[in-house]
Design a protein around this motif. Structure first.
Motif, PDB file in Angstrom:
ATOM      1  N   GLU A   2     -36.739  -2.647 -26.486  1.00  0.00           N
ATOM      2  CA  GLU A   2     -37.029  -1.609 -25.507  1.00  0.00           C
ATOM      3  C   GLU A   2     -35.742  -0.867 -25.168  1.00  0.00           C
ATOM      4  O   GLU A   2     -34.784  -1.459 -24.679  1.00  0.00           O
ATOM      5  N   LEU A   3     -35.732   0.409 -25.444  1.00  0.00           N
ATOM      6  CA  LEU A   3     -34.514   1.182 -25.219  1.00  0.00           C
ATOM      7  C   LEU A   3     -34.284   1.507 -23.749  1.00  0.00           C
ATOM      8  O   LEU A   3     -33.164   1.853 -23.386  1.00  0.00           O
ATOM      9  N   THR A   4     -35.311   1.361 -22.921  1.00  0.00           N
ATOM     10  CA  THR A   4     -35.073   1.567 -21.496  1.00  0.00           C
ATOM     11  C   THR A   4     -34.109   0.506 -20.975  1.00  0.00           C
ATOM     12  O   THR A   4     -33.308   0.780 -20.091  1.00  0.00           O
ATOM     13  N   ARG A   5     -34.163  -0.692 -21.546  1.00  0.00           N
ATOM     14  CA  ARG A   5     -33.225  -1.757 -21.186  1.00  0.00           C
ATOM     15  C   ARG A   5     -31.803  -1.345 -21.555  1.00  0.00           C
ATOM     16  O   ARG A   5     -30.845  -1.582 -20.819  1.00  0.00           O
ATOM     17  N   GLY A  14     -21.661   1.642 -17.163  1.00  0.00           N
ATOM     18  CA  GLY A  14     -20.897   2.821 -17.580  1.00  0.00           C
ATOM     19  C   GLY A  14     -20.658   2.855 -19.080  1.00  0.00           C
ATOM     20  O   GLY A  14     -19.634   3.345 -19.530  1.00  0.00           O
ATOM     21  N   GLY A  15     -21.611   2.334 -19.823  1.00  0.00           N
ATOM     22  CA  GLY A  15     -21.449   2.252 -21.270  1.00  0.00           C
ATOM     23  C   GLY A  15     -21.975   3.461 -22.003  1.00  0.00           C
ATOM     24  O   GLY A  15     -22.457   4.425 -21.401  1.00  0.00           O
ATOM     25  N   ALA A  16     -21.870   3.378 -23.314  1.00  0.00           N
ATOM     26  CA  ALA A  16     -22.341   4.460 -24.178  1.00  0.00           C
ATOM     27  C   ALA A  16     -23.177   3.897 -25.319  1.00  0.00           C
ATOM     28  O   ALA A  16     -23.116   4.381 -26.442  1.00  0.00           O
ATOM     29  N   LEU A  17     -23.963   2.871 -25.020  1.00  0.00           N
ATOM     30  CA  LEU A  17     -24.723   2.215 -26.078  1.00  0.00           C
ATOM     31  C   LEU A  17     -25.868   3.077 -26.604  1.00  0.00           C
ATOM     32  O   LEU A  17     -26.156   3.057 -27.794  1.00  0.00           O
ATOM     33  N   THR A  20     -24.334   5.533 -28.870  1.00  0.00           N
ATOM     34  CA  THR A  20     -23.891   4.828 -30.080  1.00  0.00           C
ATOM     35  C   THR A  20     -25.068   4.590 -31.019  1.00  0.00           C
ATOM     36  O   THR A  20     -24.966   4.859 -32.225  1.00  0.00           O
ATOM     37  N   LEU A  21     -26.166   4.109 -30.490  1.00  0.00           N
ATOM     38  CA  LEU A  21     -27.347   3.878 -31.316  1.00  0.00           C
ATOM     39  C   LEU A  21     -27.850   5.186 -31.910  1.00  0.00           C
ATOM     40  O   LEU A  21     -28.187   5.252 -33.096  1.00  0.00           O
ATOM     41  N   ARG A  22     -27.870   6.227 -31.109  1.00  0.00           N
ATOM     42  CA  ARG A  22     -28.329   7.536 -31.598  1.00  0.00           C
ATOM     43  C   ARG A  22     -27.440   8.003 -32.759  1.00  0.00           C
ATOM     44  O   ARG A  22     -27.942   8.435 -33.802  1.00  0.00           O
ATOM     45  N   ALA A  23     -26.132   7.905 -32.600  1.00  0.00           N
ATOM     46  CA  ALA A  23     -25.211   8.322 -33.664  1.00  0.00           C
ATOM     47  C   ALA A  23     -25.399   7.470 -34.913  1.00  0.00           C
ATOM     48  O   ALA A  23     -25.393   7.983 -36.038  1.00  0.00           O
ATOM     49  N   VAL A  52     -25.475  -3.313 -28.755  1.00  0.00           N
ATOM     50  CA  VAL A  52     -26.829  -2.738 -28.796  1.00  0.00           C
ATOM     51  C   VAL A  52     -27.825  -3.813 -29.217  1.00  0.00           C
ATOM     52  O   VAL A  52     -28.862  -3.995 -28.583  1.00  0.00           O
ATOM     53  N   ARG A  53     -27.480  -4.534 -30.274  1.00  0.00           N
ATOM     54  CA  ARG A  53     -28.368  -5.598 -30.767  1.00  0.00           C
ATOM     55  C   ARG A  53     -28.581  -6.679 -29.706  1.00  0.00           C
ATOM     56  O   ARG A  53     -29.687  -7.176 -29.524  1.00  0.00           O
ATOM     57  N   GLU A  54     -27.507  -7.049 -29.016  1.00  0.00           N
ATOM     58  CA  GLU A  54     -27.599  -8.099 -28.004  1.00  0.00           C
ATOM     59  C   GLU A  54     -28.414  -7.660 -26.790  1.00  0.00           C
ATOM     60  O   GLU A  54     -29.217  -8.420 -26.256  1.00  0.00           O
ATOM     61  N   VAL A  55     -28.200  -6.432 -26.346  1.00  0.00           N
ATOM     62  CA  VAL A  55     -28.833  -5.965 -25.116  1.00  0.00           C
ATOM     63  C   VAL A  55     -30.317  -5.690 -25.301  1.00  0.00           C
ATOM     64  O   VAL A  55     -31.132  -6.084 -24.465  1.00  0.00           O
ATOM     65  N   CYS A  56     -30.686  -5.022 -26.391  1.00  0.00           N
ATOM     66  CA  CYS A  56     -32.105  -4.654 -26.526  1.00  0.00           C
ATOM     67  C   CYS A  56     -32.829  -5.384 -27.638  1.00  0.00           C
ATOM     68  O   CYS A  56     -34.039  -5.228 -27.785  1.00  0.00           O
ATOM     69  N   GLY A  57     -32.117  -6.181 -28.427  1.00  0.00           N
ATOM     70  CA  GLY A  57     -32.779  -6.992 -29.436  1.00  0.00           C
ATOM     71  C   GLY A  57     -33.259  -6.249 -30.662  1.00  0.00           C
ATOM     72  O   GLY A  57     -34.093  -6.770 -31.406  1.00  0.00           O
ATOM     73  N   ILE A  58     -32.748  -5.070 -30.901  1.00  0.00           N
ATOM     74  CA  ILE A  58     -33.193  -4.304 -32.067  1.00  0.00           C
ATOM     75  C   ILE A  58     -32.663  -4.928 -33.354  1.00  0.00           C
ATOM     76  O   ILE A  58     -31.530  -5.387 -33.420  1.00  0.00           O
ATOM     77  N   GLU A  59     -33.512  -4.950 -34.352  1.00  0.00           N
ATOM     78  CA  GLU A  59     -33.133  -5.388 -35.699  1.00  0.00           C
ATOM     79  C   GLU A  59     -32.892  -4.135 -36.530  1.00  0.00           C
ATOM     80  O   GLU A  59     -33.831  -3.525 -37.036  1.00  0.00           O
ATOM     81  N   LEU A  60     -31.646  -3.735 -36.644  1.00  0.00           N
ATOM     82  CA  LEU A  60     -31.328  -2.475 -37.303  1.00  0.00           C
ATOM     83  C   LEU A  60     -31.550  -2.502 -38.811  1.00  0.00           C
ATOM     84  O   LEU A  60     -31.511  -1.466 -39.456  1.00  0.00           O
ATOM     85  N   ASP A  61     -31.806  -3.684 -39.371  1.00  0.00           N
ATOM     86  CA  ASP A  61     -32.122  -3.775 -40.798  1.00  0.00           C
ATOM     87  C   ASP A  61     -33.613  -3.565 -41.066  1.00  0.00           C
ATOM     88  O   ASP A  61     -34.011  -3.415 -42.214  1.00  0.00           O
TER      89      ASP A  61
END
Length: 84
Positions: A2-5, A14-17, A20-23, A52-61
């Protein structure tokens, strides 16, 4: 996932995650190109992707997870521009 997280984490810390994910997705996982687009060192960018992976659990693969993330990012951008 969930990207709202992720957006809430950015707001709180104050991050830029989200950016970062968008880029990362916009540059097809090309870390050097994505890090240049954000103006950060590639190692900083890699660290942010791990966060990003830790905070929202996305599997970028996972192609489906990547597509879902891109759609959510587009919707988030659309809603933000509507608020102005």
């Amino acid at each position: 996932m969930e990207l709202t997280r992720l957006a809430a984490y950015d707001a709180e810390h104050g991050g830029a995650l989200v950016d970062t994910l968008r880029a990362y997705l916009d540059h097809f996982s090309d870390v050097p190109a994505a890090s240049r687009a954000l103006g950060v060192h590639p190692n900083t960018f890699r660290y942010r992707i791990r966060r990003v992976r830790e905070v929202c659990g996305i599997e970028l693969d996972d192609p489906d997870a990547r597509l879902l993330a891109q759609l959510q990012l587009r919707l988030m951008s659309h809603h933000t521009s509507d608020d102005r």
